[in-house]
Design an enzyme around this catalytic site. Structure first.
Site, PDB file in Angstrom:
ATOM      1  N   ARG B 198     -18.063   2.278  93.868  1.00 29.88           N
ATOM      2  CA  ARG B 198     -18.356   2.625  95.274  1.00 29.88           C
ATOM      3  C   ARG B 198     -18.713   1.407  96.123  1.00 29.88           C
ATOM      4  O   ARG B 198     -19.385   1.549  97.147  1.00 29.88           O
ATOM      5  CB  ARG B 198     -19.456   3.685  95.363  1.00 29.88           C
ATOM      6  CG  ARG B 198     -19.103   4.998  94.675  1.00 29.88           C
ATOM      7  CD  ARG B 198     -19.996   6.140  95.108  1.00 29.88           C
ATOM      8  NE  ARG B 198     -19.692   7.341  94.350  1.00 29.88           N
ATOM      9  CZ  ARG B 198     -20.361   7.744  93.273  1.00 29.88           C
ATOM     10  NH1 ARG B 198     -21.384   7.033  92.848  1.00 29.88           N
ATOM     11  NH2 ARG B 198     -20.024   8.844  92.653  1.00 29.88           N
ATOM     12  N   ARG B 318      -9.430  -2.511 119.138  1.00 31.30           N
ATOM     13  CA  ARG B 318      -8.851  -3.163 117.955  1.00 31.30           C
ATOM     14  C   ARG B 318      -7.387  -2.791 117.743  1.00 31.30           C
ATOM     15  O   ARG B 318      -6.616  -3.564 117.164  1.00 31.30           O
ATOM     16  CB  ARG B 318      -9.674  -2.820 116.705  1.00 31.30           C
ATOM     17  CG  ARG B 318      -9.171  -3.549 115.482  1.00 31.30           C
ATOM     18  CD  ARG B 318     -10.122  -3.484 114.308  1.00 31.30           C
ATOM     19  NE  ARG B 318      -9.530  -4.191 113.186  1.00 31.30           N
ATOM     20  CZ  ARG B 318     -10.163  -4.508 112.076  1.00 31.30           C
ATOM     21  NH1 ARG B 318     -11.428  -4.178 111.925  1.00 31.30           N
ATOM     22  NH2 ARG B 318      -9.555  -5.159 111.109  1.00 31.30           N
ATOM     23  N   ASN B 322      -2.310  -4.460 117.014  1.00 34.29           N
ATOM     24  CA  ASN B 322      -1.111  -3.922 116.368  1.00 34.29           C
ATOM     25  C   ASN B 322       0.115  -3.966 117.259  1.00 34.29           C
ATOM     26  O   ASN B 322       1.079  -3.232 117.022  1.00 34.29           O
ATOM     27  CB  ASN B 322      -1.370  -2.485 115.901  1.00 34.29           C
ATOM     28  CG  ASN B 322      -2.197  -2.455 114.634  1.00 34.29           C
ATOM     29  OD1 ASN B 322      -1.834  -3.066 113.639  1.00 34.29           O
ATOM     30  ND2 ASN B 322      -3.314  -1.758 114.667  1.00 34.29           N
TER      31      ASN B 322
END
Lengths: 441, 441
Positions: B198, B318, B322
């Site tokens: 984890r 953000r 892309n």
């Protein structure tokens, strides 16, 4: 005892009634009246519910009916808050909560939902959950993926089925995953939600005692690796946990007992008063007394929520929730996933941890006895499977998540009932002696 | 040009010198002196480094030597800070940073390290990185896992090899993963670190321009699904990013160009001045001028760090990073992972996004021309592969992570150079026209 009930009785049907309008909401309707007398049978549509626990069903209906009569509406759930700043969420606990559609719907994000469940739970509750998600909410579409049932399927291969379904269904970042089932489903669905598109919302609807008192709360998600349990996963918190205690009606006795192992754990590590309550009420819990179960679930969730709020990522305190789990995980891994239920392995592991605590001189013999007694009353094992060897324990425990820089840390009882420590500082001989005492070779 | 160098020259050897003591630290020794004159060859041990880029190597050595002569010690790295509260971390950028052992070592947690790398990078830099991790630090043990090289291996099957190795090596929560390689290695190692037990610490040592200017920074980790890129992963930040620009010496030209696609992106979406600098310096970048490359990397990291600090989880801003990626991912997925390099697909995707922006009337034709020109100078494709059809684009774009409630959002340029929008509000006809213009069917 005679009692009357109302629309709540509809909760016993796992399929929506085609004769009712799609926006039908029991909360807003005039109550239907069904009369139940004594322990006699009632002519209710039990849908696909198992009928084997008829008496308990009847008892529960009466309990609901009493509440309803008092409230003149649906019962408000008990709410336990998990306080984690901007990741805080409520645990709703109550009977018939899946009939309170708005409770679930207000936590759904986006227009698409993926229900992750298994072959055992789907026939019992999937329709009901789909109804709860969509009733009066036509903009939401619900997909589902039905996984095979059992700990042995809690692996990467099964997890990929969730991703496949999510991607085929063109779910996007605004979707919501819903875990409907026990601990295995909750852990896998939670991890899938954590990793799908780098994280989407999810909701836990636990249907076993194990999941309702422990695994659905606190955000531990993950899958097993052939070499160890829960070695791959994420800390990822749900939007809410919805515990409809009615779902326990279909839970097999062995699963019920398994869950009680975790209930007993809370008493031992931090809540002596709760342990003493369990000592007085174990037969009621085993007989599925709804009030006793509801109290045990609530008190367990309160304990868990408090620990998780203080130590979300398990830097210390949270590890204490793993009393008996290091030995237990070794049993589960060594014996083969699914051979024993998680709580059964934890029960035997708890006895071993308590034995070791006593060998270290950290607890009185009276605690050893009380732990053995209560586990036996819960029909849980108090020794590991006979095939487990010292070497099997040691090899699995070496990869336990609580190993730090090569040192195995354990949760051990120390002091009066309700006190424990999480430590790597113990005499190795005590561990060896405990393993030797519980293994034939 | 004549220049002198010192112990830095040792960085050219990818294996530790057996004649030196194990705690040898170049920073503390009296400099060795090697004389290089003009562009002539130098009798250095180049180890397993590719010799094909001899001239560039020589140039880099001189640049280092100049720094060293000025500092009389190793050069201090340029540091770009990624500001994320308690998850903040530094990006170190400089020549020969892998020789500054303390730089890497101070970010290692625990006593065990797992270096994740691939079959191409391991022979070049694995020994060097192991040396950097262990020199003067005998308590640390280093394991490694060498994955096959390429985007087509960025999948669950390969990821499992990392978990297998980590578990077999009995790594615990206090271990550190090190990603040594390009974007694929960084993404997979980062996701493995996020999910192993984890979450364990990890460090990025990117060895390609693509990874150094983009993928190693900002915590996006993950793997591909057969139906789409990066659909499974986590936001998980490293302890530091260490960019040793010397590692670019062994980078193939095609990979260099691929990385420049992301450099160009930063200029287009938010830094017009940087774009103009690139227009003036593209030939220097293509010729691997070390100062030009160092500046491009630093400026790119500054842009990325600023955006990530403002919007870590990609709720809006953000996503603008892309630009060209939605079309680009469709090319990568549709054409087969690894058919084109990521930056090549992004370059063609950028041209398509720019074309669509122009069709919408959001930018001048001059920008269209400048984007085409600079990509051609970087030897990057400006059209998708001929086999890509409109239908292939549409089917992959439908599962893009930027789809929200069924609506595909795109990053498009709007306004003067250096401005863009992330929006689902655009005329669908413009998208159809762009796809039709770039596809034969």
């Amino acid at each position: 005892m005679a009692c009357t009930t109302n629309a709540f009785a509809l909760s016993l049907s796992s399929t929506p009634n085609p004769n009712l309008p799609s926006d039908f909401n029991p909360k807003l309707t005039k109550p239907l009246t069904v009369s139940l007398r004594g322990s006699g049978t009632a002519d209710l549509n039990l849908g696909r519910l198992a009928l084997s626990r008829h008496t308990q069903l009847t008892r529960r209906i009466c309990a609901n009916a009493t509440q309803v009569t008092m409230d003149q509406s649906v019962a408000a759930p008990t709410i336990v808050e998990v306080d984690l700043g901007n990741r805080s969420y409520p645990i709703y606990i109550g009977s018939g909560l899946l009939d309170q559609h708005q409770l679930l719907q207000k936590h759904v994000h986006g227009k698409k939902v993926l229900v992750v469940t298994n072959t055992t739970i789907a026939p019992l509750y999937l329709d009901k959950v789909v109804d709860a998600l969509t009733r009066g909410n036509p903009n939401v579409s619900v997909e589902n993926v039905i996984l095979p049932d059992g700990e042995k399927y809690k692996n990467m291969e099964t997890l990929m089925k969730v991703f496949d379904k999510a991607i085929e269904s063109r779910l996007d970042r605004r979707c919501t995953f819903v875990a409907l089932g026990g601990g295995v489903i909750g852990d896998m669905c939670g991890f899938a939600a954590a990793a799908f598109l780098r994280g989407v919302n999810f909701i836990q609807i636990p249907t076993t005692v194990m999941a309702q008192v422990d695994s659905s709360v606190g955000g531990k998600t993950g899958i097993n690796h052939p070499l160890g349990k829960n070695l791959i996963g994420a800390f990822y918190q749900p939007q809410c946990v919805l515990v409809d205690t009615n779902t326990l009606d279909t839970l097999p006795d062995r699963e019920l007992a398994s869950g009680l192992a975790e209930v007993i754990k809370y008493g031992l590590i931090r809540d002596a008063e709760f342990f003493e309550w369990q000592e007085k009420n174990m037969e009621k819990l085993m007989a599925r007394d709804p009030d006793a179960l509801a109290y045990a679930i609530k008190r367990s969730c309160e304990n868990k929520a408090e620990v998780v709020s203080l130590d979300e990522k398990e830097s210390g305190l949270r590890a204490t929730l793993n009393l008996g789990h290091t030995f237990g995980h070794a049993i589960e891994t060594g014996f083969g996933y699914g051979g024993w239920l998680h709580g059964e392995a934890v029960a035997a592991g708890t006895v071993m941890a308590v034995d070791m605590s006593y060998r270290l001189g950290w607890i009185d013999s009276s605690i050893v006895k009380r732990v053995n007694d209560i586990l036996l009353r819960a029909k849980l094992p108090t020794t590991p499977p006979e095939t487990m060897t010292v070497e099997m324990f040691k090899s699995v425990m070496a990869v336990d998540k609580k190993v730090a820089d090569g040192l195995l840390r354990l949760i051990l009882l120390k002091g009066p009932l309700g006190n424990c420590v999480f430590t790597g500082e113990y005499d190795r001989k005590a561990l060896d002696d405990t393993l030797a005492a519980f293994c034939k070779s």
